[in-house]
Design an enzyme around this catalytic site. Structure first.
Site, PDB file in Angstrom:
ATOM      1  CG  ASN A   1      -1.758  -1.146   1.120  1.00 51.52           C
ATOM      2  OD1 ASN A   1      -1.502  -2.178   1.913  1.00 51.52           O
ATOM      3  ND2 ASN A   1      -2.825  -1.428   0.199  1.00 51.52           N
TER       4      ASN A   1
ATOM      5  CB  ILE B   1       0.467   6.294   2.232  1.00 46.20           C
ATOM      6  CG1 ILE B   1       1.951   6.802   2.854  1.00 46.20           C
ATOM      7  CG2 ILE B   1       0.075   5.430   3.431  1.00 46.20           C
ATOM      8  CD1 ILE B   1       2.113   7.460   4.054  1.00 46.20           C
ATOM      9  CB  CYS B   2      -2.895   3.262  -0.848  1.00 43.13           C
ATOM     10  SG  CYS B   2      -4.651   3.086  -1.237  1.00 43.13           S
ATOM     11  CG  LEU B   3      -4.260   4.978   5.809  1.00 42.50           C
ATOM     12  CD1 LEU B   3      -4.461   3.337   6.029  1.00 42.50           C
ATOM     13  CD2 LEU B   3      -3.121   5.571   6.844  1.00 42.50           C
TER      14      LEU B   3
ATOM     15  CD  GLN C   1      -0.329   4.635  -3.952  1.00 42.96           C
ATOM     16  OE1 GLN C   1      -1.194   4.736  -3.299  1.00 42.96           O
ATOM     17  NE2 GLN C   1       0.267   5.161  -4.987  1.00 42.96           N
TER      18      GLN C   1
END
Lengths: 583, 194
Positions: B79, B87-89, B122
């Protein structure tokens, strides 16, 4: 979809009995027609338009308006679905999903004068400057305001969630309104508009009118999204794809066709589109009248559709046998595919174009006919009623429209672009013949109707006018029936039997494209959608005419009924929508 | 405008319980809009033992808009972009709530290190590896942690030595390496540009 289907069937069965000879039982069909159920929603009536849906949800769940709105926005204004979820999953689930909390938190109110630490700005604020939302979370007014502003600017006005982490609750619109308007009145207005416009943007039953420049209106339909409507600004469009009204073409067919015409038009010059070479002198001839029998300046008569020379014997009464609308496959095998495709396209394009052009030419007839009517009226004539000529003209326009769009339909239906896998060559041929028979019949009668309507009846004797009148009335009924049949053929035999493709068309409307009626603010909520006041008025007016209510009959033997209630019958297929509206 | 009052309070709060959380947030310059967060790699993961730096930049609408966070230290994770550190959050995007803080956001990032979500990747390459060759993934992630997230690691000492041999002062070399997250080439660029 199912509703749409069954109502269609009802409609057809009505028609079938009318076309038959025994009309005595037509009283049974005296249910009020499904009148204009489409509504124009203006900026002013937007609130009133959603009031009914809100009211239903508020009454059933005893909710406040803003909670009802939150629910409806979440369920995209689909009241039926909302109720279905309620029945299946229960109230708690319904509310939880949409972010509605109706728990009271009175016990949690802090005493006046105390201070509260706002978890957002981390400052201590007097409790009077804080707001507690329905979900129980309390923050200071400044932070709420900032939060609302950011969300409104992000275009999130319709679903502003509480600031607490993982709190799904939607903020009370009144709180947003109050807090935002104190600091940014213009933003509060924007919020209000976004909220109201959810009814248009998040609702599959409502769409903006595609007019340019935009008229500011939206159109609401009642059941089937495959329909064609007319906005109060005059814009006629397909509700499903928002392009011009194109039935009996499906939306996909029309999209492909319009694109094809745009692309090809560069190779097909104006001359090919607008003129035909005279078969005798070969000069290009431009058509200046509505009917398709054209006379060149050299004296040669020819058929505008096929360009073939016709003798003086080629009268209009024999055009019904004229079969040039049929597409004849290129016989010579030697011509390569591309050329054949082009010819095929040109065949359909030229016919499509011819009818569209005729339509434009005939539009001018309207004024000419008005003049003729007033001249005839001035003469001391026993003819008082001229609705037949106006009705005939409207019927001509409508049939012409059907005819012109039937060509792009046929281009795709029987071409190999869309339905190659759907039917065998033989099947296709049979179906094509079936369709073309219908199309030919319609075409012949439309041309006849056009010819009679172009007659300068103001110069004729009364008897002759009566004869023309009879012809026009007859042909109007016939073309209407034939249009209906073309649609039936398309819906049942052609598109209906498709296995893979999913093509839907707007159902045939004898009265032409439905004009959406203005939504009145005083519209009573319990007034059933199906019988809006304007229509009830019309049907009540008609009912006293008793037997006259079946005067529309497809047969000429019924003409006497027309004299009694000219253009007023409930089932009068030739009655333009406008007349009904006036009633 | 950024609510600097709140940012100040967040920083104080954060430094108060740094010992417990291991999470540090410090301003990059005297401008509070740009900060650097530091999180320890979670125990029991291939990131254990590493110290990860995260660049934080606060948008004007903070805390009503989410902070922008990006790994400055290179990290191998489904991610997190192995190229850019993006960052994929969800809480850094549409699930952000003004009630969250930099510390809670960094804690979520730390939690992400322990619990990758390869279904919402990501970095597609890393995610593929995570699903298909988990052993290789673990080894690569551990190697990257060794190479980039440990200032005292052998790899770094070698880089320092190589750069010093090129004629840069050791102190400069170390700070340059730290600033670029241990990437030797980037450190060299930084040193050359002064």
């Amino acid at each position: 979809m199912e509703d749409g289907m069954s109502s269609d069937e009802d409609y057809y069965s009505d028609r079938d009995s009318l076309d038959g000879l025994e009309n005595e039982d037509s009283e049974f069909h005296c249910t009020p027609p499904k009148g204009p159920t489409t509504k124009v929603i203006t900026k002013e009536s937007l609130l009133a338009a959603q009031r009914e849906d809100l009211r239903r949800v508020m009454d059933l769940l005893s909710l406040r308006e803003h909670h009802a709105r939150t629910l409806l926005i979440y369920y995209r204004w689909d009241v039926e679905r909302l109720f279905a979820v309620l029945v299946e999953k229960g109230k708690d689930f319904l509310f939880d999903q949409a972010g509605v909390t109706v728990v009271e938190h009175q016990g949690l109110e802090s005493p006046l004068g105390s201070t509260i630490t706002c978890d957002i700005c981390m400052d201590d604020v007097p409790s009077g400057e804080t707001t507690r939302e329905d979900c129980g979370h309390c923050f200071c007014n400044n932070c709420w305001t900032e939060h609302f502003m950011v969300k409104i600017n992000e275009g999130q006005s319709r679903r502003i969630r509480c600031m607490a982490h993982k709190c799904n609750a939607i903020c009370d619109e009144a709180v947003v309104r109050n807090l935002v308007s104190k600091r940014h009145p213009d933003m509060a207005e924007k919020f209000e508009r976004f909220l109201l416009e959810s009814y248009i943007e998040d609702n599959k039953r409502v769409k903006w009118c595609p007019s340019t420049p935009h008229c500011g209106n939206a159109i609401r339909i009642e059941d089937d999204e495959f329909c064609e409507v007319e906005c109060s600004c005059g814009m006629q469009f397909c509700f499903s794809c928002l392009s011009e009204a194109h039935s009996p073409c499906s939306c996909l067919m029309w999209e492909l066709w319009a694109k094809k015409c745009r692309d090809e038009s560069e190779t097909v010059n104006w001359i090919t589109a607008h003129t035909k070479p005279c078969p005798k002198c070969h000069k290009p001839v431009e058509k200046n009248g509505g009917c398709n029998l054209v006379s060149c300046i050299c004296g040669q008569a020819f058929c505008w559709l096929c360009g073939g020379a016709t003798g003086r014997d080629h009268t209009w009464s024999s055009i019904s046998g004229h079969s040039c609308g049929r597409y004849k496959a290129e016989r010579e095998k030697k011509s390569e595919r591309a050329k054949r495709d082009h010819y095929r396209y040109m065949h359909y394009y030229n016919r499509y174009r011819a009818h569209t052009d005729s339509f434009k030419q005939e539009s001018k007839l309207k004024e000419i006919i008005q003049v003729r009517v007033s001249i005839t009226e001035e003469r001391d004539s026993r003819l008082r009623d001229f609705s037949w000529v106006n009705n005939g003209l409207l019927r001509l326009f409508r049939s012409r429209r059907v005819l012109s769009y039937s060509y792009p339909f046929a281009f795709y239906m029987f071409g190999d672009e869309l339905f190659n896998d759907e039917m065998t060559k033989e099947e296709r041929e049979i179906k094509q013949h079936l369709f073309e028979d219908q199309q030919q019949q319609l075409e012949g009668n439309v041309e006849k109707l056009s010819k009679f309507l172009e007659e300068p009846f103001d110069q004729y004797s009364e008897d002759k006018v009566m004869e023309i009148r009879m012809q026009v009335i007859n042909l109007s009924v016939i073309t209407d029936t034939l249009c209906q049949k073309v649609y039936e053929c398309i819906e049942n035999d052609l598109l209906g039997s498709l296995q893979y493709g999913n093509h839907n068309i707007a159902p045939y409307k004898s009265k032409g494209i439905e004009k959406a009626s203005e939504l009145t603010a005083c519209w009573k909520a319990n007034d059933s959608d199906k019988y809006p006041p304007s229509d009830c008025g019309a049907s009540e007016l008609d009912r006293p005419s008793g037997s006259g209510s079946s005067d529309e009959s497809g047969c000429s033997s019924r003409k006497r009924a027309r004299k009694d209630s000219p253009g007023g019958g409930l089932f009068d297929l030739n009655l333009p929508a406008e007349v009904i509206d006036r009633n | 405008m950024i609510d600097f009052g709140r940012v100040q309070k967040e920083l104080q709060e954060c430094s108060r319980d740094m010992a417990a959380s291991g999470i540090k947030v410090s301003p990059k310059s005297d401008n509070l809009a740009r900060l650097v967060g530091t999180i320890p790699g979670p125990i029991g993961t291939p990131y254990e033992g590493g110290t990860f730096q995260i660049d934080i930049s606060l948008p004007d609408g903070y805390p009503f808009e989410p902070p922008k966070m990006q790994f400055a230290t290179k990290v191998w994770h489904p991610n997190i972009s192995s190229q850019s550190g993006a960052i994929c959050l969800d809480i850094l995007k549409d699930q952000w709530s003004p009630a969250l803080t930099l510390k809670t956001a960094l804690l979520s990032v730390q939690a992400l290190l322990s619990a990758p979500e390869p279904d919402d990747p990501q970095d597609a390459v890393v995610a593929q590896q995570y699903i298909r060759e988990n052993q290789t993934f673990l080894a690569t992630a551990r190697y990257w942690t060794e190479s980039f997230a440990k200032a005292s690691s052998l790899g770094v000492e070698e880089k320092v030595q190589r750069l010093v041999e090129m004629g840069f002062a050791e102190a400069h070399v170390r700070s340059a390496l730290e600033a670029v997250g241990g990437d030797e080439n980037l450190a060299l660029e930084k040193l050359c540009s002064g």
